[in-house]
Structure formats: structure tokens, C-alpha cells
Design a protein around this motif. Structure first.
Motif, PDB file in Angstrom:
ATOM      1  N   MET A   1      17.540  -7.957  -3.804  1.00  0.00           N
ATOM      2  CA  MET A   1      16.429  -7.012  -3.875  1.00  0.00           C
ATOM      3  C   MET A   1      16.352  -6.279  -2.546  1.00  0.00           C
ATOM      4  SD  MET A   1      12.329  -7.575  -4.527  1.00  0.00           S
ATOM      5  CE  MET A   1      11.817  -7.658  -2.815  1.00  0.00           C
ATOM      6  N   GLY A   2      16.449  -4.971  -2.597  1.00  0.00           N
ATOM      7  CA  GLY A   2      16.287  -4.168  -1.394  1.00  0.00           C
ATOM      8  C   GLY A   2      14.835  -3.780  -1.225  1.00  0.00           C
ATOM      9  N   ILE A   3      14.346  -3.845   0.001  1.00  0.00           N
ATOM     10  CA  ILE A   3      12.951  -3.503   0.261  1.00  0.00           C
ATOM     11  C   ILE A   3      12.853  -2.680   1.536  1.00  0.00           C
ATOM     12  CG2 ILE A   3      12.543  -5.674   1.503  1.00  0.00           C
ATOM     13  CD1 ILE A   3       9.640  -5.571   0.455  1.00  0.00           C
ATOM     14  N   ASP A   4      11.925  -1.749   1.526  1.00  0.00           N
ATOM     15  CA  ASP A   4      11.635  -0.960   2.719  1.00  0.00           C
ATOM     16  C   ASP A   4      10.135  -0.700   2.741  1.00  0.00           C
ATOM     17  OD1 ASP A   4      12.877   0.970   4.949  1.00  0.00           O
ATOM     18  OD2 ASP A   4      11.239   2.036   3.959  1.00  0.00           O
ATOM     19  N   ILE A   5       9.533  -0.813   3.918  1.00  0.00           N
ATOM     20  CA  ILE A   5       8.105  -0.535   4.039  1.00  0.00           C
ATOM     21  C   ILE A   5       7.882   0.571   5.057  1.00  0.00           C
ATOM     22  CG2 ILE A   5       7.421  -2.880   3.389  1.00  0.00           C
ATOM     23  CD1 ILE A   5       6.856  -3.450   6.338  1.00  0.00           C
ATOM     24  N   GLU A   6       6.849   1.346   4.826  1.00  0.00           N
ATOM     25  CA  GLU A   6       6.407   2.361   5.781  1.00  0.00           C
ATOM     26  C   GLU A   6       5.034   1.944   6.288  1.00  0.00           C
ATOM     27  OE1 GLU A   6       8.480   4.635   6.744  1.00  0.00           O
ATOM     28  OE2 GLU A   6       9.947   4.057   5.209  1.00  0.00           O
ATOM     29  N   THR A   7       4.826   2.099   7.568  1.00  0.00           N
ATOM     30  CA  THR A   7       3.623   1.574   8.209  1.00  0.00           C
ATOM     31  C   THR A   7       3.008   2.619   9.128  1.00  0.00           C
ATOM     32  OG1 THR A   7       4.909   0.673  10.061  1.00  0.00           O
ATOM     33  CG2 THR A   7       4.604  -0.757   8.146  1.00  0.00           C
ATOM     34  N   THR A   8       1.824   2.314   9.637  1.00  0.00           N
ATOM     35  CA  THR A   8       1.166   3.232  10.568  1.00  0.00           C
ATOM     36  C   THR A   8       1.717   3.117  11.978  1.00  0.00           C
ATOM     37  OG1 THR A   8      -0.583   1.594  10.972  1.00  0.00           O
ATOM     38  CG2 THR A   8      -0.989   3.241   9.256  1.00  0.00           C
ATOM     39  N   GLY A   9       2.581   2.142  12.220  1.00  0.00           N
ATOM     40  CA  GLY A   9       3.173   1.931  13.535  1.00  0.00           C
ATOM     41  C   GLY A   9       4.169   0.796  13.461  1.00  0.00           C
ATOM     42  N   THR A  10       4.564   0.282  14.600  1.00  0.00           N
ATOM     43  CA  THR A  10       5.636  -0.714  14.636  1.00  0.00           C
ATOM     44  C   THR A  10       5.159  -2.132  14.912  1.00  0.00           C
ATOM     45  OG1 THR A  10       6.003  -0.285  17.001  1.00  0.00           O
ATOM     46  CG2 THR A  10       7.293   1.013  15.421  1.00  0.00           C
ATOM     47  N   ASP A  11       3.876  -2.325  15.151  1.00  0.00           N
ATOM     48  CA  ASP A  11       3.359  -3.642  15.518  1.00  0.00           C
ATOM     49  C   ASP A  11       2.594  -4.246  14.344  1.00  0.00           C
ATOM     50  OD1 ASP A  11       2.003  -5.854  16.573  1.00  0.00           O
ATOM     51  OD2 ASP A  11       1.747  -4.919  18.534  1.00  0.00           O
ATOM     52  N   PRO A  12       3.086  -5.341  13.754  1.00  0.00           N
ATOM     53  CA  PRO A  12       2.408  -5.912  12.579  1.00  0.00           C
ATOM     54  C   PRO A  12       1.034  -6.486  12.878  1.00  0.00           C
ATOM     55  CG  PRO A  12       4.148  -7.373  13.330  1.00  0.00           C
ATOM     56  CD  PRO A  12       4.293  -6.098  14.112  1.00  0.00           C
ATOM     57  N   ALA A  13       0.731  -6.751  14.139  1.00  0.00           N
ATOM     58  CA  ALA A  13      -0.598  -7.240  14.489  1.00  0.00           C
ATOM     59  C   ALA A  13      -1.570  -6.095  14.748  1.00  0.00           C
ATOM     60  CB  ALA A  13      -0.528  -8.140  15.725  1.00  0.00           C
ATOM     61  N   ARG A  14      -1.054  -4.861  14.813  1.00  0.00           N
ATOM     62  CA  ARG A  14      -1.906  -3.697  15.074  1.00  0.00           C
ATOM     63  C   ARG A  14      -1.901  -2.690  13.931  1.00  0.00           C
ATOM     64  NH1 ARG A  14      -0.979  -1.781  21.392  1.00  0.00           N
ATOM     65  NH2 ARG A  14      -1.492  -3.789  22.377  1.00  0.00           N
ATOM     66  N   ASP A  15      -0.800  -2.609  13.219  1.00  0.00           N
ATOM     67  CA  ASP A  15      -0.589  -1.510  12.285  1.00  0.00           C
ATOM     68  C   ASP A  15      -0.583  -1.991  10.842  1.00  0.00           C
ATOM     69  OD1 ASP A  15      -0.228   0.504  14.358  1.00  0.00           O
ATOM     70  OD2 ASP A  15       1.605  -0.600  14.841  1.00  0.00           O
ATOM     71  N   SER A  16      -0.819  -1.058   9.932  1.00  0.00           N
ATOM     72  CA  SER A  16      -0.993  -1.382   8.516  1.00  0.00           C
ATOM     73  C   SER A  16       0.166  -0.863   7.681  1.00  0.00           C
ATOM     74  CB  SER A  16      -2.306  -0.771   8.000  1.00  0.00           C
ATOM     75  OG  SER A  16      -3.416  -1.283   8.712  1.00  0.00           O
ATOM     76  N   VAL A  17       0.427  -1.555   6.570  1.00  0.00           N
ATOM     77  CA  VAL A  17       1.459  -1.139   5.623  1.00  0.00           C
ATOM     78  C   VAL A  17       0.884  -0.047   4.723  1.00  0.00           C
ATOM     79  CG1 VAL A  17       2.986  -1.877   3.758  1.00  0.00           C
ATOM     80  CG2 VAL A  17       2.508  -3.428   5.670  1.00  0.00           C
ATOM     81  N   LEU A  18       1.610   1.067   4.615  1.00  0.00           N
ATOM     82  CA  LEU A  18       1.168   2.200   3.802  1.00  0.00           C
ATOM     83  C   LEU A  18       1.922   2.312   2.487  1.00  0.00           C
ATOM     84  CD1 LEU A  18       1.016   4.972   6.560  1.00  0.00           C
ATOM     85  CD2 LEU A  18      -0.929   3.777   5.528  1.00  0.00           C
ATOM     86  N   ASP A  19       3.194   1.923   2.507  1.00  0.00           N
ATOM     87  CA  ASP A  19       4.055   2.162   1.353  1.00  0.00           C
ATOM     88  C   ASP A  19       5.131   1.085   1.328  1.00  0.00           C
ATOM     89  OD1 ASP A  19       5.005   4.260  -0.764  1.00  0.00           O
ATOM     90  OD2 ASP A  19       6.804   3.834   0.402  1.00  0.00           O
TER      91      ASP A  19
END
Length: 479
Positions: free
Chosen positions: A250-268
Motif C-alpha cells: 500500500m502506497g501512502i502519502d500525506i500533506e501537512t501544514t508543516g514538517t513537525d508532527p508535534a506542531r503541524d496537522s495532516v491536511l490530506d
């Protein structure tokens, strides 16, 4: 039970975490009583606390922030910076503590997820305060590189006039903290290397038949030559390379508001399936829902896309860079019409069920992995238990694609997904990586399948001397 009750329940784990992890990522003792006192569900920002009982980052907090005067904005930002520095030092140590807990004293990763949940909303508040300060001409906020990291630096709007509020105590210490941690890690690695070298020389284990250290023969950081340039030396990324027996992934890709998972949110988030060694199953569902013209399903199937919202504070602050990069305007995603990923348990459960069913593939997979660790309930536990296998196409490009050899324009090689997909015939030369989850997952899997077929025909990669049997990839508990 409210949708956010789990954050407070996570505090039940503090007693156990305090035993396993007494110090934070900066080597300082953790004040677990302070952590226990944080309102992880309601909000830990200065503005959110004053706007209680509204939900963290909600409309009430946005209104409260807009109602602050100049000194109020200054004081709230100063307090939020201090809270973030203190909390992130705890979050940064959690993964190492959890993965190194070989006695399994820590049964759950929900406390780090709860801390990250609160910290993301704190960072949304910080971004909104920075924007409001700019709108009122209290400061000019610039993201600047400091050493190897980046941080927000505040400058007076008018250099010739006195600033309406003091700026010297509004310091984003992100870059300085990251640099300090990197230096400590390097000192520890240096100490280990020195110890290993002494042991090897004492036992003659590191000396070749000609009396030369292997490291001296190849030079620091270099392996054998490839087209006149050095191959990358084997490193930790090679654990993510596929094996000869890999097939359905399964291939997966996420787009986020930034690069830090403790600061930024998943958008797509986008994902689909593909068989690397066989054809698409005849009864496999095909959902050709790609937004980019010219994308064809081919051997891919089971395509899906998930879109997520952001907090009202994040929407009010906006993110022009992400809008330019992905086309996603987060200012339109804060009205509650789209659920937030870290508040959508059903989406997390569904995604986790797919991630454990077969190897999952990502390009620079540690990015997706870190966001999944701090967002998806049960992911960290499943990963530690050896139920998740991760394959990464970035080291495939780096180690097995001659086109990625370093050159003057790319001293470390061009291993972006865009470049890799073009070299492997998955993306036309005049097209570009779309920076949307499903579209990027698709070109990644097509490139991977093309690449593996070429490697097999040439007897290289997984079929070469150093190739691995089985499906390969990174999985805890397997060597």
C-alpha cells in the motif's frame, strides 16, 4: 464521553512514564506534576486558557486573541513560547523511551499523542498571535535560517522608530534547541565511534589483509565508486529497502501544514495498492479519482483520499506557503465541515487496519511514520510489536538508481519524488509532483514497480549480492 476525553484519560499513564522517562530530550528532569496540570483537551495556550471553556483552538479563542491589546499580544506570545519549549522537550524524548522500553513497562503511546494534540493547538495559537501582531504593525515576522535550522525572528516594522512592544524577549528558540540537541547526539555518536574503533583495533577485527583500516581505504563517508563518484555509504535508511519477495503493498502519502508532527496537522492523505511482482487482481476495485489529468490507474487499485480540517485558530492564521505548494487553502478548512485527523477515531482505525495488512510504502517514509506515531491511536503500539512493515523509495533512489549519482547541482544526489518518478518513467519530464496525497502515492508506486522490474532484469538491487530475501522493509524485531 466527549470526543476529547481521551486526552485527560491519557494522564493516567503519567505515573508509568515518569518511571521510564525521568528526563526530557534536553537532559533536564521532567516536572510530571506540571504535565498533569495541563488542560490537554481544553487548550494550553495563554489565549485558549482565558477563553475556556471553548474547545482548544476554537472560535472563542480566535475572538479572544483578536480582542487583545498590544501588550496582551506580547504577553500571550511570550507565555506560549515558554510553554512550547517546555512541552516539546518532553514530546521529543517519548519515541526513544517507548521504543527502548524492552520490558514493556509502557503499554500505550496515548500520552505522547495527547501532548502532541495539545501542542499542535498551542502552535496554532502562536501562529495567530504572530499574524495579529503583524496586522497591527507591532512586528515583522520572518522565518530565518539559524545554523542548520529555521526559526521565526521578529523585527521592528520601522527600524528608525521605537517598537510599540519589546521584542527582545519574544524569542523563538526552535533553531537553538534543535542545534543543541544535534550537537549532543553528535558527541554521543563520536564517543561510540571512538570506543568501537579502539575495540576493533585491539582485536584486529577492523584491519584488512593489507593492514589498512576499511574506513581509511574508502575515505570518510564514501563507499565504492559509481561512474566516477562515490556511492552513498550504507546507512540506517537501507533497512527500508524492499526484498526480492515483495509483492502487494500500500502506497501512502500525506500533506501537512508543516514538517513537525508535534506542531503541524495532516491536511490530506491518499493511498492505493499495487502488486510489485504480479498483476492487479481481476476483482480489485479501481477508483480512478486522481485530480491530475493524465493519471491512469494502471496496476493500481483501492484508491482512496481523506481530507481533513484545521482548528479555527489555524484557519485564521492561514498558511500561504502550503496554499502555493498544494493548492489547499487552510483558511477555508476551519469551519468544522471537515473533521481534524487527530479528532477522527474512525479514520484512524480504518487507516491502521490497512497499514498492518501488508507493507506500506512512502517516499522518505520517516516523515509519514512520525506523523502516524503522534496522530493514529494504536499505530505506535503496532509498530513496536512488529506488526507494521515500512518500505521507502527514497533509499531505492539513493542506492539503486544510477541517475541519482551526486553532481555539481546535487552534491548528495537528486532523490526527490519528482526526480525519482521522472527517471523511472512514472512522471513525464514536463510534469511535476502534485503535492497531493493520492497523486503522489500513485507516481511513487508506478516508479517503484518500474524500478524493481529493471533491477530484477539486471540482477541488481534486491537481486544483487547484497539483496534481501522476503518482502524486506523495516519492521521491529526482524533483522
Amino acid at each position: 464521553m466527549s470526543a476529547t476525553a481521551w486526552q485527560e484519560q491519557a494522564k493516567d499513564d503519567i505515573t508509568t512514564w515518569a518511571v521510564v522517562m525521568p528526563d526530557d530530550a534536553d537532559g533536564e528532569p521532567i516536572d510530571w506534576a506540571w504535565v498533569r496540570g495541563l488542560d490537554l483537551a481544553g487548550g494550553i495556550g495563554a489565549v485558549m486558557e482565558s477563553a475556556a471553556p471553548s474547545a482548544a483552538g476554537g472560535d472563542g479563542a480566535v475572538a479572544a486573541a483578536r480582542g487583545l491589546d498590544a501588550q496582551g499580544l506580547h504577553d500571550a506570545l511570550k507565555a506560549d513560547y515558554a510553554t512550547r519549549d517546555r512541552l516539546e522537550a518532553v514530546i521529543a524524548q517519548c519515541s526513544a523511551a517507548f521504543m527502548g522500553d524492552f520490558d514493556r513497562v509502557l503499554p500505550s503511546y496515548r500520552l505522547p499523542r495527547a501532548l502532541a494534540y495539545a501542542n499542535r493547538r498551542l502552535c496554532d495559537e502562536i501562529r495567530l498571535l504572530l499574524r495579529l501582531g503583524e496586522e497591527r504593525r507591532l512586528w515583522r515576522a520572518e522565518t530565518e535560517r539559524i545554523g542548520r535550522e529555521r526559526a521565526v525572528v521578529l523585527h521592528p516594522v520601522d527600524e528608525s522608530a521605537e517598537s510599540p512592544v519589546p521584542l527582545d524577549d519574544l524569542v523563538d528558540r526552535s533553531a537553538a534547541i534543535a542545534q543543541s540537541r544535534a550537537e549532543r547526539r553528535e558527541r554521543r555518536r563520536g564517543a561510540r565511534r571512538g570506543s568501537d574503533t579502539l575495540m576493533a583495533r585491539a582485536s584486529l577485527a577492523g584491519v584488512s589483509a593489507h593492514g589498512t583500516d576499511a574506513a581509511e581505504k574508502n575515505g570518510p563517508g564514501h563507499g565504492p565508486e559509481r561512474a566516477g563518484r562515490p556511492y552513498p555509504s550504507p546507512d540506517w535508511r537501507d533497512a527500508y529497502l524492499p526484498g526480492r519477495g515483495i509483492d502487494v503493498v500500500m502506497g501512502i502519502d500525506i500533506e501537512t501544514t508543516g514538517t513537525d508532527p508535534a506542531r503541524d496537522s495532516v491536511l490530506d492523505a491518499g493511498f492505493e495498492y499495487m502488486a510489485m511482482a504480479s498483476s492487479r487482481p481481476a476483482d480489485a476495485p479501481v477508483n480512478a479519482i486522481y485530480l491530475e489529468p493524465g493519471y491512469e490507474a494502471g496496476d493500481a487499485y483501492g484508491q482512496a483520499r481523506l481530507s481533513f480540517g484545521v482548528t479555527p485558530m489555524a484557519a485564521a492564521a492561514g498558511n500561504p506557503f502550503i496554499t502555493r505548494l498544494t493548492g489547499i487553502d487552510i483558511s477555508r478548512r476551519g469551519d468544522g465541515s471537515l473533521p481534524l485527523f487527530d479528532e477522527w477515531p474512525a479514520a484512524q482505525r480504518g487507516l491502521l487496519a490497512r497499514l498492518v495488512a501488508q507493507p506500506y510504502v512512502a517516499h522518505n517514509a520517516t516523515f509519514e511514520h512520525k506523523f502516524l506515531m503522534l496522530n493514529v491511536a494504536g499505530y505506535a503500539e503496532a509498530y513496536r510489536a512488529g506488526e507494521i512493515t515500512i518500505v521507502d523509495t527514497l533509499p531505492m533512489s539513493r542506492q539503486w538508481d544510477p541517475g541519482s549519482a551526486p553532481d555539481d547541482a546535487h552534491p548528495y544526489g537528486d532523490n526527490t519524488l519528482d526526480a525519482y518518478a521522472k527517471r523511472q518513467g512514472a512522471l513525464p519530464a514536463d510534469a511535476h509532483e502534485r503535492h497531493l496525497g493520492l497523486e503522489d502515492a500513485h507516481i511513487m508506486l508506478v516508479a517503484m514497480k518500474h524500478h524493481l522490474a529493471a533491477l530484477k532484469a539486471a540482477g541488481r538491487g534486491p537481486w544483487g549480492p547484497g539483496g534481501r530475501a522476503g518482502e524486506g522493509g523495516k519492521r521491529i524485531g526482524r533483522r
